[in-house]
Design a protein around this motif. Structure first.
Motif: not given
Length: 302
Positions: A88-97
Motif C-alpha cells: 500500500q505504501v508503494q501504491l500510494c506513491c505520488k510519482e507519475l513520471g
C-alpha cells in the motif's frame, strides 16, 4: 506440541511393562493360581487405564494439531497483512513520471506489482478458505468461530483496499502517459510547423518560368502535406481535450499548448496560401515576360 511429544515418549516407555504384566497374568491363569480373580481384575483395570490413557493422548494430539494448523494460518495471515501494508505504501506513491519514457517505466513496474498482487490474492483466498473450515468443525474447536470470521474479514478488507489502490495507481499512471504522449505529439507538431514556416518564408520564388514552376510544384506538394498533417493535429488536440475532460493530473498547461499550436498552425496556413499566391503571380509574370520576349524576337525577324 514438543511437550506433548515428550509425554507420549514417556508413556510409550511403559508399554513393555504393561505387556509384561499382561503376560504374567496369563501365565498365572494358565497355572491355575488360586487368587487369579484378583490378579485378572487388576490386569483388566491396568489395561482399561492404559487404553484410556492412549485415547486421551490421541485426543490431545488431535486438538494440538488443530490448534497448530490454525495458528500457522493466523501467522501466515499476519505476514500477508504486513506484506499488503508495504504494498500500500508503494501504491500510494505520488510519482507519475516527468516524461513519457519514465511513465512507461513506471507502468511496467506497476504491471509487475499487479501480477504479484494477483498471485498473492489467490494465496490469501486459499488461506481464508482454510481458516473458515475451522468454523465448521464439530466438537472441539481450537478457536471461537467469530474470532476466525473477524480475521478473515480483516484480510478480505485489506485485499480489497490493496486492489482499489492498485486500480487507482494504474489509472493515474495511464492518465500521466496520455498527458505526456499528448505533450510530446504537440511538441513534434510544433517543431514540424516551425520547420515548414522557415521553408515557406523563403523569399526565393524563382527567376524564370521553369524555376517558378518547380517551386510551385513543391508548394502544392506542401499544401497536400499540410492537409494530411491537419488531420493528425486535430486528433492530437482531441486527445488533449479528452484529457482535460477527464481532469488527469498535471493538465494545467494543456489548453495553453493547444491555443499556441493552433495559432502557429493558422499562421503556417496563411503563409502557405500567401506563398502559393506569390508563386502563381510570379509564374504569370515570367510567362508574360517569356511571351513578350518571343514577340519581340518575332517582330525583329519580320
Amino acid at each position: 506440541m514438543k511437550k506433548h511429544e515428550a509425554i507420549e515418549a514417556d508413556v510409550s516407555s511403559y508399554k513393555e511393562r504393561v505387556q509384561v504384566i499382561t503376560e504374567l497374568a496369563r501365565e498365572l491363569e494358565a497355572e491355575g493360581y488360586y487368587d487369579i480373580k484378583r490378579i485378572s481384575a487388576q490386569r483388566d483395570n491396568i489395561l482399561r487405564l492404559w487404553t484410556f490413557l492412549q485415547e486421551m493422548l490421541a485426543a490431545r494430539r488431535s486438538r494440538l494439531e488443530l490448534n497448530l494448523s490454525l495458528q500457522k494460518i493466523f501467522q501466515e495471515m499476519v505476514h500477508m497483512i504486513d506484506w499488503m501494508e508495504g504494498m500500500q505504501v508503494q501504491l500510494c506513491c505520488k510519482e507519475l513520471g516527468k516524461h513519457l519514457l519514465e511513465v512507461e517505466d513506471l507502468l511496467q513496474k506497476h504491471s509487475l506489482l499487479e501480477a504479484d498482487i494477483s498471485l498473492q490474492s489467490e494465496r490469501l483466498k486459499a488461506l481464508n478458505t482454510a481458516a473458515l473450515e475451522f468454523t465448521q468443525i464439530e466438537g472441539y474447536q481450537p478457536c471461537d468461530p467469530q474470532v476466525i470470521c473477524n480475521r478473515v474479514q480483516h484480510v478480505e478488507s485489506c485485499v480489497a483496499e490493496l486492489q482499489r489502490l492498485s486500480g487507482h495507481r494504474r489509472g493515474a499512471l495511464e492518465g500521466s502517459r496520455c498527458l505526456w504522449a499528448f505533450l510530446q505529439e504537440m511538441e513534434e507538431a510544433e517543431s514540424w510547423i516551425q520547420e515548414k514556416q522557415r521553408v515557406i518564408s523563403s523569399p526565393h520564388l524563382g527567376k524564370d518560368v521553369s524555376s517558378v514552376t518547380l517551386q510551385l510544384g513543391k508548394q502544392r506538394a506542401l499544401a497536400g502535406e499540410l492537409a494530411g498533417r491537419c488531420g493528425l493535429l486535430t486528433q492530437t488536440i482531441t486527445k488533449g481535450e479528452h484529457i482535460l475532460a477527464e481532469r488527469h493530473f498535471g493538465t494545467g498547461n494543456i489548453q495553453e499548448r493547444i491555443l499556441e499550436v493552433r495559432v502557429q498552425w493558422k499562421k503556417l496556413d496563411e503563409l502557405s496560401a500567401l506563398r502559393l499566391q506569390h508563386l502563381q503571380e510570379a509564374l504569370g509574370f515570367f510567362q508574360l515576360k517569356a511571351d513578350m520576349d518571343d514577340l519581340e524576337v518575332w517582330l525583329q525577324d519580320v
